[in-house]
Design an enzyme around this catalytic site. Structure first.
Site: not given
Length: 226
Positions: A8, A58-59, A117
């Site tokens: 990221d 991870d979309l 989360t």
């Protein structure tokens, strides 16, 4: 248990350089929304030149069933190993996706996001009108019945999901702070021991690795522990 490293970072070059630092390690690479929107397929292609990494794209797709099925088919053609969608898109959407992907000669693992989360209990109840535990249990049952491969969840829901579905139903747990680092914007975080005890199949670690002075050493320490 597998280590999935979140890429990221704030630039294409930083992501590529991190991949070079981690070459040869038994890890998965998670490419999230920030990096993919900025760099697209180019980033995947460049990292594939460095090593034979496994990729989790991870979309967190969430749309009407046909649009999600179309999108997942396109993602599958990128030759990534795992993708994810929001379970709250519903069973019809999930079944449409799995039916579409089943026609391909090779498909990625498909996981459903239960409760992010970043949510604490009160925030989640305000939005979903039920507590996290009951919602995750319901989402996981529907996802399992729809033919998905597993769930994205916090460590604290991993065992619950397996108990209500199947021990082989994958749980991927973000928010891992391997050596008790700061939780940042995550609320339901856990360390490596907690992930082990709750039978997480994949742990996602981002900032504790890519913000470290020696990211490779941190990865090696995590791999030694798991």
């Amino acid at each position: 248990m597998k280590l999935c490293v979140a890429f990221d970072l704030s630039s294409f070059d930083e992501c590529v350089n991190l991949a070079k630092e981690l070459k040869g390690l038994d890890i998965w690479i998670k490419i999230g929304l920030r990096s993919y929107l900025r760099d697209g397929v180019r980033l995947l292609e460049e990292i594939k030149k460095i090593d034979d990494f496994k990729f989790f794209l991870d979309l967190k797709l969430y749309d009407i069933p046909n649009t999600m099925a179309d999108a997942c088919e396109e993602l599958a053609r990128l030759d990534v190993d795992m993708i994810n969608i929001h379970a709250s898109a519903g069973q019809r959407a999930m079944m449409s996706i799995m039916e579409r992907l089943s026609k391909l000669s090779k498909r990625p693992l498909v996981l459903a996001v239960s409760a992010l989360t970043s949510f604490d209990e009160s925030e989640f109840i305000t939005l979903y009108n039920q507590d996290i535990k009951n919602a995750v249990c319901n989402f996981s049952k529907i996802s399992y019945e729809s033919g998905l491969d597993g769930m994205v969840c916090s460590v604290y829901e991993s065992l619950l999901i397996k108990e209500n579905t199947c021990k082989n139903f994958i749980t991927l747990t973000p928010g891992i702070r391997p050596f008790k680092e700061d939780s940042d914007d995550q609320k339901r975080v856990a360390n490596l021991q907690c992930a082990k005890e709750n039978l997480s199949d994949f742990i996602v670690v981002g900032r504790p690795i890519y913000k470290a002075q020696d990211p490779r050493k941190i990865c090696e320490d995590i791999l030694a522990s798991i």
